[in-house]
Design a protein around this motif. Structure first.
Motif, PDB file in Angstrom:
ATOM      1  N   LEU A 130      -1.233   9.619  -9.005  1.00 54.87           N
ATOM      2  CA  LEU A 130      -2.129  11.061  -9.722  1.00 54.87           C
ATOM      3  C   LEU A 130      -2.861  10.385 -10.586  1.00 54.87           C
ATOM      4  N   ILE A 131      -2.060   9.832 -11.765  1.00 58.22           N
ATOM      5  CA  ILE A 131      -2.624   9.350 -12.838  1.00 58.22           C
ATOM      6  C   ILE A 131      -3.741   8.466 -12.906  1.00 58.22           C
ATOM      7  N   ASP A 132      -3.411   7.356 -11.681  1.00 57.27           N
ATOM      8  CA  ASP A 132      -4.393   6.410 -11.603  1.00 57.27           C
ATOM      9  C   ASP A 132      -5.586   6.854 -10.790  1.00 57.27           C
ATOM     10  N   CYS A 140      -5.907  -1.644 -12.418  1.00 53.07           N
ATOM     11  CA  CYS A 140      -5.506  -2.852 -11.329  1.00 53.07           C
ATOM     12  C   CYS A 140      -6.608  -3.898 -11.111  1.00 53.07           C
ATOM     13  N   ARG A 141      -6.634  -4.687 -10.416  1.00 55.09           N
ATOM     14  CA  ARG A 141      -7.331  -6.005 -10.190  1.00 55.09           C
ATOM     15  C   ARG A 141      -8.798  -5.411  -9.418  1.00 55.09           C
ATOM     16  N   MET A 146     -14.167  -7.530  -8.113  1.00 56.33           N
ATOM     17  CA  MET A 146     -15.564  -7.663  -7.649  1.00 56.33           C
ATOM     18  C   MET A 146     -16.720  -7.674  -8.536  1.00 56.33           C
ATOM     19  N   LEU A 147     -16.453  -7.072  -9.875  1.00 54.66           N
ATOM     20  CA  LEU A 147     -17.491  -7.127 -10.725  1.00 54.66           C
ATOM     21  C   LEU A 147     -17.715  -8.298 -11.439  1.00 54.66           C
ATOM     22  N   ARG A 148     -16.459  -9.324 -11.231  1.00 61.05           N
ATOM     23  CA  ARG A 148     -16.774 -10.676 -11.987  1.00 61.05           C
ATOM     24  C   ARG A 148     -17.789 -11.606 -10.907  1.00 61.05           C
ATOM     25  N   ASN A 149     -18.059 -11.007  -9.978  1.00 61.73           N
ATOM     26  CA  ASN A 149     -18.982 -11.644  -8.964  1.00 61.73           C
ATOM     27  C   ASN A 149     -20.640 -11.133  -8.931  1.00 61.73           C
ATOM     28  N   ASP A 185       0.907  -5.031  -8.589  1.00 59.35           N
ATOM     29  CA  ASP A 185       0.745  -3.886  -9.574  1.00 59.35           C
ATOM     30  C   ASP A 185       0.120  -2.879  -8.744  1.00 59.35           C
ATOM     31  N   PHE A 186       1.096  -1.761  -8.472  1.00 58.03           N
ATOM     32  CA  PHE A 186       0.816  -0.838  -7.395  1.00 58.03           C
ATOM     33  C   PHE A 186       0.059   0.431  -8.274  1.00 58.03           C
ATOM     34  N   LYS A 187      -1.104   0.566  -7.383  1.00 58.03           N
ATOM     35  CA  LYS A 187      -2.075   1.502  -8.001  1.00 58.03           C
ATOM     36  C   LYS A 187      -2.906   2.144  -6.875  1.00 58.03           C
ATOM     37  N   PHE A 188      -3.797   3.140  -7.268  1.00 60.88           N
ATOM     38  CA  PHE A 188      -4.601   3.841  -6.189  1.00 60.88           C
ATOM     39  C   PHE A 188      -5.495   2.862  -5.435  1.00 60.88           C
TER      40      PHE A 188
END
Length: 256
Positions: free
Chosen positions: A36-38, A145-146, A151-154, A243-246
């Protein structure tokens, strides 16, 4: 429209499904707060990203300042922990007309689509706050998270290709969000499941708006770039992720 019809083009667009291991982890009671927070932060970042595109590519300074004022109370709540979240529903509106730059051939279309997206993302932000309050989940700072950064680094460094790439990345983020809401809905309680299903229509439209804008702005066929980012996105979703996130990848460490 049944949500299966909304999901069909999204499932065709994405190169992979969410791993079942992620769904199993996401529906555990002990992970409700992080999901929920993510999700809350993702809604704010979606609004921020859309606003950045308008301010950078489409409007003059006065309009840019008006946009920043619109977002300010939402950012203040999260970053400064100031204000009452219940007041935000009345603040989700622009106070001035947004005027496109005279030399921007795509400015008005970018403004129209992104302003609508911002309004909806901020409304979703408020809805997540309502649910967090109902479930007794208190906001706390978490690290990103990563996923988006991966994606944006590309993204290309020259225009209009940089803008086109950012729009394609936006499309993938919206499409994946939609796919994950649908994946979670059958496995959570009715209140949360109904909320996730209610988000599908707007999230599905958002990804299509991003893609439409990308092709309109590009002076080339974007298929190759869509495929390029699709492979990166699929790898971020299916590869192990501690790193568990949405929007995280396959859980590297599954708890019991």
């Amino acid at each position: 429209m049944p949500h299966s019809e909304l999901l069909a083009p999204i499932n065709n667009f994405l190169l992979c499904e969410t791993p079942n291991e992620w769904v199993i982890e996401a529906v555990k009671k002990e992970n409700l707060s992080i999901i929920l927070i993510d999700h809350l932060i993702c809604e704010l970042k979606a609004a921020q990203s859309a606003m950045f595109l308008i301010r950078k590519y489409a409007v003059d300074k006065d309009s840019s300042d008006a946009l920043l004022e619109w977002l300010k109370p939402f950012e203040t709540l999260i970053y400064k922990r100031e204000g009452n979240w219940r007041d935000l529903a009345a603040k989700n509106k622009l106070t001035k007309s947004i005027i496109p730059k005279s030399n921007s051939p795509y400015g008005q279309d970018l403004i129209d689509k992104m302003v609508m997206l911002i309004k909806e993302e901020l409304h979703h932000f408020y809805q997540v706050l309502e649910i967090m309050d109902e479930y007794g989940v208190e906001y706390r700072s978490i690290t990103p998270c990563r996923y988006a950064k991966g994606m944006l680094r590309n993204v290309k460094t020259f225009e209009p290709n940089a803008l086109v790439d950012k729009l394609i990345v936006g499309a993938y983020i919206e499409a994946r969000s939609c796919e994950r809401f649908a994946a979670l809905a059958p496995h959570v309680d009715k209140r949360l499941g109904d909320f996730y299903i209610s988000l599908l229509r707007s999230e599905a439209r958002h990804y299509q708006d991003y893609l439409t804008l990308a092709q309109e702005i590009a002076d080339f066929d974007i298929t190759e770039r869509v495929d390029f980012f699709g492979k990166i996105e699929a790898d971020l979703i299916t590869s192990p992720d501690e790193d568990f996130k949405f929007h995280s990848g396959a859980p590297a460490l599954v708890t019991n």
